[in-house]
Design an enzyme around this catalytic site. Sequence first.
Site, mmCIF file in Angstrom:
data_model
loop_
_atom_site.group_PDB
_atom_site.id
_atom_site.type_symbol
_atom_site.label_atom_id
_atom_site.label_comp_id
_atom_site.label_asym_id
_atom_site.label_seq_id
_atom_site.Cartn_x
_atom_site.Cartn_y
_atom_site.Cartn_z
ATOM 1 N N HIS A 426 0.798 -1.146 -0.102
ATOM 2 C CA HIS A 426 -0.074 -0.020 0.053
ATOM 3 C C HIS A 426 0.753 1.320 0.093
ATOM 4 O O HIS A 426 0.740 2.067 -0.766
ATOM 5 C CB HIS A 426 -0.931 -0.137 1.285
ATOM 6 N N CYS A 757 33.429 2.887 -26.202
ATOM 7 C CA CYS A 757 32.869 2.877 -25.047
ATOM 8 C C CYS A 757 33.536 3.008 -24.102
ATOM 9 O O CYS A 757 33.434 2.845 -22.706
ATOM 10 C CB CYS A 757 32.361 1.354 -25.035
#
Length: 799
Positions: A426, A757
């Site tokens: 919740h 990279c």
Amino acid sequence: MEKSQKHILWYKEISKEDVVLVGGKNASLGEMFSQLTKKDLPAGRQGINIPDGFVLTSKAYWYFLKANKIDEQIKEIFQKFNPKSIKSLQETGKMARQLILKADFPADFKKEILKNYKKLSQKYGEEDTDIAVRSSATAEDLPSASFAGQHETYLNISSEKELLKAIKKCMASLFTDRAIAYREEKGFDHLKIALSVGVQKMVRSDIASSGVIFTLDTETGFQNVVLINSIYGVGEMLVKGKITPDEFYVFKSTLEQGYKSIISKNLGRKTKKYIYNKNGGLKEINVSKNQQLKFSLDDEEILTLAKWACLIEEHYKIAQDIEWAKDGKTGQLFIVQARPETVHTPEVKKVYEEYRIQTKKKPILEGIAIGNKIGQGKVHIIPNVSKIGQFRDGEVLVTKITDPDWVPIMRLASAIITDEGGKTCHSAIVARELGIPCIVGTKTATKILKNGQDITIDCTQGLEGRIFLGKISFEIKKYNLRKIPRLKTKIMLNIGAPDIAFKTSFLPNDGVGLAREEFIIAEKIRIHPLALYHYKKLKDKILKKKIEKITIGYKDKKQYFVDKLAEGVGTIAAAFYPKEVILRFSDFKTNEYRNLIGGELFEQEEANPMLGFRGACRYLDKEFQPAFEMECQAVKKARDVFGLKNITLMVPFCRTVKEGKEVIKLMKRFGLEKGKDGLKVIVMCEIPSNVILAEEFLEIFDGMSIGSNDLTQLSLGMDRDNARIAHITDERDPTIKKMLAKVIMLCRQKKKYCGICGQAPSDYKEFAEFLVKEGIESISLNPDTVIKTILNLAKKKNK
């Protein structure tokens, strides 16, 4: 009689157009029952299962209020209501609820309800069949407001007397404190909303499993996955947050192509469950140790639910929040509810928001991060819901767990921290909807934190939520993605952690230029691959116990490595699908492998690990080969089972042409054949030999990805970890630039891939400009420098 005048309707009579009459929840069930339960739908799809039932309409609600003359009394009560006072909220709610609970059903209405209950019981061949009695408000489940958990549901009702009592309780729940507070928050008129009640055949999930499904990733809004949470027993336990559910991600794009694309499976902590109580309602019991170690759904069930979820989403044309249940008697799966997912807009993100925090402080507490924001404030520990009146606006709410009764103060909090709960408890659901940073499942927050302490809550590190003492400075950057220019050079991303892949996919990009396995192995798997391969032969009992604890639920320890690596790789590849994702095989150095659990048994100490047993030579080594085979199996699973053919493979630290040829051969032996099913294999260009013999390497591989960090240190004799000599030179050195110019030129001539990279383009804008000028195909960057680099390069081009 016209539908709009009826007090009771069956699901088959209801459509999505009837929200005003039956509320969002019941309108959705009716729509799905009449449209999606057919056996054969278009495109050969199987219909979904929904338990039958009937609905008391809003007309029935107003009839009940008027017959008891309580509609005017409720109006009077609300005239005195002060929405800013928690005391006034509590008094108003209590008075309104009592009026409804003390009222009687008109005789004709009562007779009609019981007649329909008898009809439902007869359909299922029972005298008084077990039912769920659910609330459905007429302003509920709209795209802008979910009303999740605001109104009551009563389960395992199986008598006429209990049914009537449950209906009244549902009607009264329109005036719970939390529902009134939520309507205030969303601007709804309390006196114009009615409550419809659904009476639905119960699914015997108490002897099987149940859960929730979202047709997107709840943390980031990434739309191309289905997220399934699953627990044992009745689903109310999941919302309570007392347990952590099993969690499954299914990739939509390849699911539609017929692949079994369950890209992630995480075993939950399912210690308790709700089962039927003999006297009606539910009771809590412990789950057996044996059951806790098993997933509460099998793969076929996961895929069925994912297909159903996609069907429902397609029908409604908006992301869905769905509840499901499995019947333990028949083994059938059912959908018991579907509503719009209200947190993430269906549009493509226009604004990319980036929270950044920099600190060397150690967190005092960690848990599961909800959202990706940072919050600050003074701690206020609220032990139970009776004390919520003490909470003040802007404080950090710290408690064991929340339920819908806590909503009135949750909206006042600057952040929320709980001891218990998982990603779909919740607290997590409400925090997402309110846009509040939240950390759940800390286990000890209520014991460690103290009232009045200033704290900082960091939810920016993927799943790991961090709590720091004191107020730590942070910045928020917002980018309008529609204003980011497109470049001719591909801009790709460097990614190691699957946890951030979905979020990072929203950045402007052309795919992933470097997906690293190291983070997945070090953080998710944590065990040396050979310790898993040779598990049965291990003599160290303490080590075996440690491995057993981590690999719980896996008899075959090798399969644990394959599955977890495949899931990590698969998550990254799915996040950017169908764009190319270049995956580098593992490139740990010996000292890094030694740090893994069991690593010291299989790794020697090296004087200089950076130049030692790493990359291609490791894969070819007879002793390490079984570990490389497991890596290949993981990649094969991601490509062939998940359907992620966008994965390109990269071989790191390949010193010689001979090594390159042998690795390609070995990959084929292990099921990864270069060229088959479009599989491309490239090589890292990070050793001077890769540059000097670039033409020969390009005869073997489909291209090169430049690793500028290693290439600089090996070409210039620089120890990149030595701060004392760091000032001498870096990647911008003429030597390196000359080498890169040669590699880029050769790749272009041979029409082979060429990218970079390394870290340098992220750090030095002039270096990125140099690469673009030389005609490099792609630059792969760290996520936090992507937008900055694109803007710099675009500015340079315009000049």
